[in-house]
Design a protein around this motif. Structure first.
Motif, short mmCIF file in Angstrom:
data_model
loop_
_atom_site.label_atom_id
_atom_site.label_comp_id
_atom_site.label_asym_id
_atom_site.label_seq_id
_atom_site.Cartn_x
_atom_site.Cartn_y
_atom_site.Cartn_z
N MET A 1 51.68 8.08 -13.27
CA MET A 1 52.26 7.19 -12.27
C MET A 1 53.54 6.58 -12.81
SD MET A 1 50.59 3.85 -10.38
CE MET A 1 50.57 2.88 -11.89
N HIS A 2 54.54 6.51 -11.97
CA HIS A 2 55.83 5.91 -12.32
C HIS A 2 56.06 4.72 -11.41
CE1 HIS A 2 60.15 5.67 -13.27
NE2 HIS A 2 60.34 5.55 -11.98
N THR A 3 56.31 3.55 -11.98
CA THR A 3 56.55 2.34 -11.20
C THR A 3 58.00 1.91 -11.37
OG1 THR A 3 54.26 1.64 -11.46
CG2 THR A 3 55.84 -0.04 -10.80
N LYS A 66 55.40 8.75 -2.87
CA LYS A 66 55.95 7.47 -3.29
C LYS A 66 55.45 6.39 -2.34
CE LYS A 66 60.30 5.54 -5.03
NZ LYS A 66 61.74 5.80 -5.24
N SER A 89 55.61 2.74 -6.44
CA SER A 89 54.95 3.62 -7.41
C SER A 89 55.07 5.06 -6.92
CB SER A 89 53.48 3.25 -7.60
OG SER A 89 53.36 2.09 -8.40
N LYS A 90 55.14 5.99 -7.87
CA LYS A 90 55.36 7.40 -7.53
C LYS A 90 54.38 8.27 -8.29
CE LYS A 90 59.12 9.33 -9.07
NZ LYS A 90 60.57 9.63 -9.20
N TRP A 91 53.85 9.27 -7.59
CA TRP A 91 52.95 10.25 -8.19
C TRP A 91 53.43 11.66 -7.81
CZ3 TRP A 91 51.74 6.08 -5.28
CH2 TRP A 91 50.97 5.05 -5.86
#
Length: 209
Positions: A1-3, A66, A89-91
């Protein structure tokens, strides 16, 4: 996960006078932006909500998801970089497929600049045409900020421009990083944003859904 913490503006047709030149050459010590290549992003067409975006890039195996976490998570006050900041947040997933769904194929030509904000000063890192680090011995920072300027087309027709700031790293550091970059950019006398519309890609894409 990218925040990430983000703030973004859109213009329906032309950019404010001087904004493109300022973005590319805000000061003598600034690096030229990276990128500038045209790429297609296929977004899921969904006018029922504006808190979730799904897209894939032709030739890439993964789908990017996202999601909006908080719409008014923080606020910037360094004009013209002012307004509420959104937390996203992105997956990514290689098991999701969008090809059979209704899509918006958006042609994007993006220019990108990268800054580190971990020290007491904001430092810009040079990027190449592929949006990678120009110095092959360097490593992409784990925390920092980007600013992007993107031309948007549908079926070859210009439908808008967008300018966005994005901070990445640990959650606790994101407000400071974005605030530091906004102050740094504002000190280099950007032009006013005029009739800009602030919002996210899912909000902006609703007009085509």
């Amino acid at each position: 996960m990218h925040t990430s913490a983000e703030i973004r503006w859109f213009w329906p047709s032309t950019l404010p006078e001087g904004l493109f030149d300022w973005f590319c050459h805000p000061s003598p010590e600034a690096h030229a932006p990276g990128g500038g290549q045209c790429k297609t992003h296929c977004y899921l067409r969904d006018n029922t909500q504006a808190e979730l975006g799904m897209k894939y890039r032709p030739g890439k195996p993964e789908v990017e998801v996202k999601g909006l976490v908080e719409r008014t998570w923080a606020r910037l006050n360094a004009e013209p970089f002012a307004g509420p900041v959104e937390l996203w947040s992105k997956w990514t997933s290689q098991r999701l497929h969008l090809q059979e769904q209704p899509l918006i194929a958006l042609e994007k030509r993006r220019w990108l600049r990268l800054f580190t904000t971990s020290a007491s000063t904001v430092v810009e890192l040079a990027l190449n045409a592929d949006e990678g680090l120009q110095n092959p011995c360097s490593v992409w920072p784990t925390r920092g900020c980007t600013i992007e300027l993107t031309e948007l087309r549908l079926d070859g027709t210009l439908v808008g421009w967008t300018l966005g700031l994005e901070a990445f790293g640990t959650l606790a550091e994101l407000p400071h990083q974005l605030h530091s970059l906004a102050q740094h950019l504002a000190a280099h006398h950007p032009p006013a944003f005029g009739d800009a519309i602030q919002g996210s890609y899912p909000v902006w894409l609703q007009q085509f859904a």
